[in-house]
Design a protein around this motif. Sequence first.
Motif, short mmCIF file in Angstrom:
data_model
loop_
_atom_site.label_atom_id
_atom_site.label_comp_id
_atom_site.label_asym_id
_atom_site.label_seq_id
_atom_site.Cartn_x
_atom_site.Cartn_y
_atom_site.Cartn_z
N SER A 284 126.73 97.55 18.85
CA SER A 284 125.60 97.31 17.95
C SER A 284 125.94 97.90 16.58
O SER A 284 126.60 98.93 16.49
N LYS A 298 125.66 85.65 11.01
CA LYS A 298 125.33 85.51 12.43
C LYS A 298 126.21 86.44 13.26
O LYS A 298 127.43 86.30 13.22
N PRO A 299 125.63 87.36 14.01
CA PRO A 299 124.18 87.67 14.05
C PRO A 299 123.73 88.33 12.75
O PRO A 299 124.51 89.00 12.08
N THR A 302 120.90 94.08 11.21
CA THR A 302 119.87 95.12 11.13
C THR A 302 120.32 96.12 10.07
O THR A 302 121.47 96.55 10.05
N ARG A 342 116.99 93.18 12.92
CA ARG A 342 117.40 91.78 13.05
C ARG A 342 118.15 91.61 14.37
O ARG A 342 117.65 92.04 15.41
N GLU A 343 119.34 91.01 14.33
CA GLU A 343 119.99 90.61 15.58
C GLU A 343 121.23 91.40 15.96
O GLU A 343 121.81 91.16 17.01
N SER A 344 121.65 92.36 15.14
CA SER A 344 122.96 92.99 15.35
C SER A 344 122.91 94.21 16.28
O SER A 344 123.91 94.90 16.44
N THR A 346 121.41 95.70 20.22
CA THR A 346 120.81 95.38 21.51
C THR A 346 120.82 96.63 22.38
O THR A 346 121.46 97.63 22.05
#
Length: 350
Positions: A284, A298-299, A302, A342-344, A346
């Motif tokens: 991450s 993409k991704p 964040t 955002r998407e970066s 998890t």
Amino acid sequence: MKSEEIARIAGVSRSTVSRVINNYPNVPEKTRERVMKIIREYHYEPNLSARVLAGKRTNTIGLFLYSIYDIKSPYRIYGNSFFAPFVDAFVDIGNSMGYYMLVHTIYNPQDCWRISQTFSQKRIDGGIIIGTEKSREIESILSKSTNPLVVMDYNPAEIEKTIGPKSKIAVINSDDEKGINSAVDYLVSLGHREIGMIMGRATTYSGLKRRESFMKRLEHHGLTMDVRYMIKGDFTGKTAIPEIENLISSRQLPTAMIASNDEMALATMETFKRHGIRVPEDVSIIGYDNAPASAIVKPSLTTVSIPFFEIAQKSMDMLSDLIESDKPRFMVYNSDVGLIVRESCTRNNS
């Protein structure tokens, strides 16, 4: 056309024209309107040199961009995710406040004298210095200056110890402790325990503050800083990439990383991608700045958002106060920041 001719056409004295131009309050409104109408009709422009010699203001602000690192890069200023948005914001806000903006870049510490020169030549009413690497040259200017100055990205405690009794200086920074704390807290909430950092230059206040805040926040959560995961980046992707390559070669990766700016975070993501390391599944990543590119990769990245426009507005307001003040002043302001998820990143399930 001279001011005497404006006065003759308007049927007023030359001193009245001067009071109108300089926006003095002791002019009847009808007289002011009549004089201003003639000034517009004849496209009259006051003689700037004469105004300066008479001790009048230039309505010009000096914006000094101090970048002595990576001087060979064509993107060191205007393609930089930190400098570029500030230049846009300052020019926009300055113009809206009725100021001309004189932008000057400084690539060498020995050229810092140009800041003092611009004041001594009476070309500006006040100055803003952005990107101040810690240096004797900058400290010398601040210690001697009696001119209105706003300094960004500098330790206010050090400046306060340096400045003289007649200084008119404001210091403005982003709240980097809050920004880094929010990034670490978010990763810990996702179950990450092995967190690394891609560091900025320790010669800058922001680089040092973000690193110190990172180490303190790890300790707050009972986590140990692993020196293997403290990566030299110097705020540039060019420096960060080979260091990330070395980390990958070691075959020992953290589960998450925080970069001190978005440029290094994006460079790290691209390097991981080339090596088949997935973001966020394998590592991450959180950036810092909220540069435009962070939302479209993409991704998506964040990141900790710095409110560039708000900081520029506050800087101009503070500088305007210093210009208007006839007394020495020292002001400090920390701008708020916020984490944009955002998407970066998890959850860590390892």
